[in-house]
Design a protein around this motif. Structure first.
Motif, PDB file in Angstrom:
ATOM      1  N   UNK A 134     -12.059  37.048  35.489  1.00 52.89           N
ATOM      2  CA  UNK A 134     -10.681  37.543  35.504  1.00 52.89           C
ATOM      3  C   UNK A 134      -9.909  36.987  34.311  1.00 52.89           C
ATOM      4  N   UNK A 135     -10.104  35.712  34.015  1.00 51.01           N
ATOM      5  CA  UNK A 135      -9.445  35.082  32.876  1.00 51.01           C
ATOM      6  C   UNK A 135      -9.867  35.769  31.575  1.00 51.01           C
ATOM      7  N   UNK A 136     -11.128  36.085  31.442  1.00 52.40           N
ATOM      8  CA  UNK A 136     -11.625  36.743  30.226  1.00 52.40           C
ATOM      9  C   UNK A 136     -11.031  38.137  30.083  1.00 52.40           C
ATOM     10  N   UNK A 137     -10.946  38.890  31.193  1.00 56.16           N
ATOM     11  CA  UNK A 137     -10.341  40.225  31.132  1.00 56.16           C
ATOM     12  C   UNK A 137      -8.892  40.140  30.686  1.00 56.16           C
ATOM     13  N   UNK A 138      -8.136  39.172  31.220  1.00 50.79           N
ATOM     14  CA  UNK A 138      -6.736  39.013  30.833  1.00 50.79           C
ATOM     15  C   UNK A 138      -6.606  38.617  29.364  1.00 50.79           C
ATOM     16  N   UNK A 139      -7.447  37.713  28.898  1.00 57.82           N
ATOM     17  CA  UNK A 139      -7.408  37.298  27.494  1.00 57.82           C
ATOM     18  C   UNK A 139      -7.732  38.478  26.578  1.00 57.82           C
ATOM     19  N   UNK A 140      -8.739  39.291  26.956  1.00 58.28           N
ATOM     20  CA  UNK A 140      -9.092  40.468  26.163  1.00 58.28           C
ATOM     21  C   UNK A 140      -7.933  41.462  26.127  1.00 58.28           C
ATOM     22  N   UNK A 141      -7.293  41.663  27.263  1.00 52.97           N
ATOM     23  CA  UNK A 141      -6.154  42.583  27.327  1.00 52.97           C
ATOM     24  C   UNK A 141      -5.015  42.088  26.443  1.00 52.97           C
ATOM     25  N   UNK A 142      -4.737  40.795  26.481  1.00 54.83           N
ATOM     26  CA  UNK A 142      -3.664  40.224  25.666  1.00 54.83           C
ATOM     27  C   UNK A 142      -3.958  40.422  24.189  1.00 54.83           C
ATOM     28  N   UNK A 143      -5.194  40.172  23.772  1.00 52.03           N
ATOM     29  CA  UNK A 143      -5.576  40.345  22.369  1.00 52.03           C
ATOM     30  C   UNK A 143      -5.438  41.811  21.963  1.00 52.03           C
ATOM     31  N   UNK A 144      -5.896  42.726  22.802  1.00 52.47           N
ATOM     32  CA  UNK A 144      -5.810  44.148  22.494  1.00 52.47           C
ATOM     33  C   UNK A 144      -4.361  44.592  22.350  1.00 52.47           C
ATOM     34  N   UNK A 145      -3.505  44.179  23.277  1.00 56.48           N
ATOM     35  CA  UNK A 145      -2.087  44.545  23.209  1.00 56.48           C
ATOM     36  C   UNK A 145      -1.458  43.975  21.944  1.00 56.48           C
ATOM     37  N   UNK A 146      -1.769  42.723  21.609  1.00 55.86           N
ATOM     38  CA  UNK A 146      -1.223  42.113  20.393  1.00 55.86           C
ATOM     39  C   UNK A 146      -1.666  42.894  19.157  1.00 55.86           C
ATOM     40  N   UNK A 147      -2.927  43.342  19.121  1.00 52.60           N
ATOM     41  CA  UNK A 147      -3.416  44.127  17.984  1.00 52.60           C
ATOM     42  C   UNK A 147      -2.690  45.461  17.880  1.00 52.60           C
ATOM     43  N   UNK A 148      -2.517  46.132  19.019  1.00 50.17           N
ATOM     44  CA  UNK A 148      -1.844  47.428  19.020  1.00 50.17           C
ATOM     45  C   UNK A 148      -0.394  47.274  18.573  1.00 50.17           C
TER      46      UNK A 148
END
Length: 156
Positions: free
Chosen positions: A39-53
């Protein structure tokens, strides 16, 4: 008096039971830890993706080309649109409304006759519905109840 071997066996049994209980608990904790890490990894990936977008410059979205398609929805009229974007039935209604015969406005029975339709209630009400849709979408005006005209700038 109890034997030393008997006491040791009893103690060994008790410790084995404790080890089994602790292993079960460790497996449960390990499974919970694995799920929490995923769950932590999914949230970290989502945060990185949103920051990139959010860091990317905005991309202009191309407006879809509006064309006349039988049975399609009447588009809202915007600056520069012509009646060519309307479905064929609506184009015919607009051509009659834009004619000299409709200069003062036209009732739906007159519109039906001009379109070559029988002035029966079913046809007239269908035309009324379409004329009102043209008014709602900015293509025509209802100058009086049941009397329709085109917008002055809708020619083209």
């Amino acid at each position: 008096m109890p034997s030393v071997l008997g006491l040791l066996e009893a103690r060994e049994k008790k410790v084995r039971e404790e080890v089994a209980r602790l292993r079960e608990e460790a497996e449960r904790v390990e499974a919970a830890l694995g799920e929490a890490e995923r769950a932590l990894q999914r949230l970290a990936d989502a945060r990185v993706t949103v920051a990139e977008v959010l860091a990317e410059p905005p991309v202009a979205v191309a407006e879809p080309v509006v064309s006349a398609v039988a049975g399609s929805v009447v588009p809202r009229r915007t600056e520069g649109m012509t009646v060519a974007v309307l479905p064929a039935d609506y184009q015919r209604i607009m051509s009659v409304l834009e004619s000299d015969a409709a200069r003062e406005g036209m009732r739906c029975q007159q519109l039906a006759a001009a379109l070559g339709l029988q002035a029966v209630p079913a046809k007239v009400e269908g035309l009324r519905s379409k004329a009102k849709r043209l008014v709602e979408r900015g293509w025509a005006l209802q100058v009086r109840p049941g009397v329709f005209t085109p917008l002055a700038a809708s020619a083209g």
